[in-house]
Design an enzyme around this catalytic site. Structure first.
Site, mmCIF file in Angstrom:
data_model
loop_
_atom_site.group_PDB
_atom_site.id
_atom_site.type_symbol
_atom_site.label_atom_id
_atom_site.label_comp_id
_atom_site.label_asym_id
_atom_site.label_seq_id
_atom_site.Cartn_x
_atom_site.Cartn_y
_atom_site.Cartn_z
ATOM 1 N N SER A 157 0.995 -1.142 -0.041
ATOM 2 C CA SER A 157 0.047 0.028 -0.106
ATOM 3 C C SER A 157 0.799 1.144 0.114
ATOM 4 C CB SER A 157 -0.973 -0.038 1.090
ATOM 5 O OG SER A 157 -1.972 0.911 1.149
ATOM 6 N N ASP A 301 -9.015 -6.620 -4.270
ATOM 7 C CA ASP A 301 -8.107 -5.546 -3.626
ATOM 8 C C ASP A 301 -8.913 -4.003 -3.986
ATOM 9 O OD1 ASP A 301 -6.166 -3.922 -2.468
ATOM 10 O OD2 ASP A 301 -4.617 -4.893 -3.791
ATOM 11 N N HIS A 328 -6.920 -6.129 0.132
ATOM 12 C CA HIS A 328 -5.608 -5.319 0.326
ATOM 13 C C HIS A 328 -4.799 -5.875 1.273
ATOM 14 C CE1 HIS A 328 -3.846 -1.644 -0.598
ATOM 15 N NE2 HIS A 328 -3.921 -0.994 0.803
#
Length: 355
Positions: A157, A301, A328
């Site tokens: 991320s 995701d 995610h």
């Protein structure tokens, strides 16, 4: 503004669904493998007294501050520095790695970036700057004696943004790069959020969420309830909220909102307002990355998995890992694909099979 829910939550094509767990062997790496005794030993290590923990002084334009790191294991050829998401999250989201890396002999280093819970938390907002974070990572690398013969950088991320930006400046120091659950363009992320993910929500739920978005009432408990129960459980961690791992809950509770909101902004539907990452985009520069690179995408995701696959074809020496059941935080909701694919990449690079 919602202060406890982060963005973390902000070529060779390789499908992890096709790789049975623990099936691949790497005879070429036998010379660099370490015994379990050597892997777990602290003998003659300068961090034995602290059990692997080092506070590393970081020079910044605003003075010197300390960041927290903790080493797990010993391996002279495979050392993975973990860049957490957020921004402003903590290393705690990676505690699942404890269940997979030690038995493979892979050394890994937990690391709370400046501003995160276990590290110093200065209040000067000017410190929450991407280029400054890149220089921080470089100082951590030097302090930990990581180099091109052993240094794998894993970023998820926001950590993926930081990892890409680091590689574009310092890739000669890397042995391998892993970009997990992060695309190479914030405008593309925003487009995917607006045009693909948001419309998947029930209309009444989306309409109610948007009323809070329009009023910028991000701290409203009802807004948070709607986001967590309708968006997070589908696209961030695909588990009922009451089954979320303790490590994830601790990470949320330890999030630094100053770092998060400054860089990511207060919305859970992209990066808006005057957030400093709003226009970040390195799509046109991926071809500059020559170090062996793994991109990890997941079917559910918040980031477009097709973009992650494309990134693997843009870098000079890439591989794509797809997690068909993941979102995610695939290190929790699709471990059966995430970890075998990640471990195979690290060992393939070590064996020279990605050259």
């Amino acid at each position: 503004m919602k202060t406890l829910i982060p963005f973390l939550l902000l070529a060779i094509v390789f499908s992890c669904a096709e790789t049975p767990k623990n099936e691949t062997t790497h005879p070429e790496t036998e010379a660099t493998e370490v015994s379990l005794q050597d892997y777990h030993s602290f003998e003659n290590k300068d961090d034995q007294f602290t059990g692997g923990i080092k506070l590393i002084p970081i020079e910044t334009p605003k003075g010197t501050f300390n960041v927290w790191t903790k080493r797990i294991g010993n391996n002279p050829k495979m050392k993975v520095l973990l860049l957490h998401g957020g921004p402003g999250m903590t290393h705690e989201i990676y505690e699942s790695f404890d269940g997979y890396f030690p038995q493979e002999g892979i050394e890994y280093i937990y690391y709370d970036q400046l501003g995160s819970h276990y590290s110093d938390q200065p209040k000067d907002l000017s410190l929450w700057d991407l280029d400054r974070f890149v220089e921080e990572v470089e100082q951590v690398r030097v302090a930990l004696d990581l180099d091109k013969d052993n240094f794998y950088l894993f970023g998820q991320s926001w950590g993926g943004i930081l990892g890409m930006q680091y590689a574009l400046k310092y890739q000669d120091n890397l042995k391998g790069l892993i970009i997990s659950n992060m695309v190479s363009s914030i405008p593309e992320y925003q487009k995917y959020s607006d045009e693909v993910l948001a419309p998947q929500l029930p209309k009444d739920v989306l309409d109610e969420i948007m009323t809070y978005e329009e009023k910028e009432d991000y701290s409203n408990p009802r807004y948070l309830e709607l986001i967590v129960n309708n968006y997070y459980v589908k696209h961030v961690i695909r588990m009922p909220v009451d089954e979320w791992p303790n490590s994830i809950n601790r990470g949320f509770n330890h999030l630094n909102p100053d770092v998060y909101v400054t860089m990511q902004g207060p919305s859970e539907f992209g990066i808006k307002g005057d957030a400093t990452l709003k226009n970040w985009d390195v799509q046109d520069r991926l071809k500059e990355i020559k170090v062996p690179t793994l991109t990890i995408g997941a079917q559910y995701d918040t980031m477009d998995p097709k973009h992650m696959e494309w990134m693997a074809s843009e870098v000079q020496n890439g591989r794509y890992l797809h997690c068909p059941n993941g979102s995610h935080l695939s290190q929790y909701d699709d471990q059966e694909h995430f970890f075998p694919g990640l471990i195979d990449f690290i060992k393939d690079v070590d064996a020279g099979e990605m050259n």
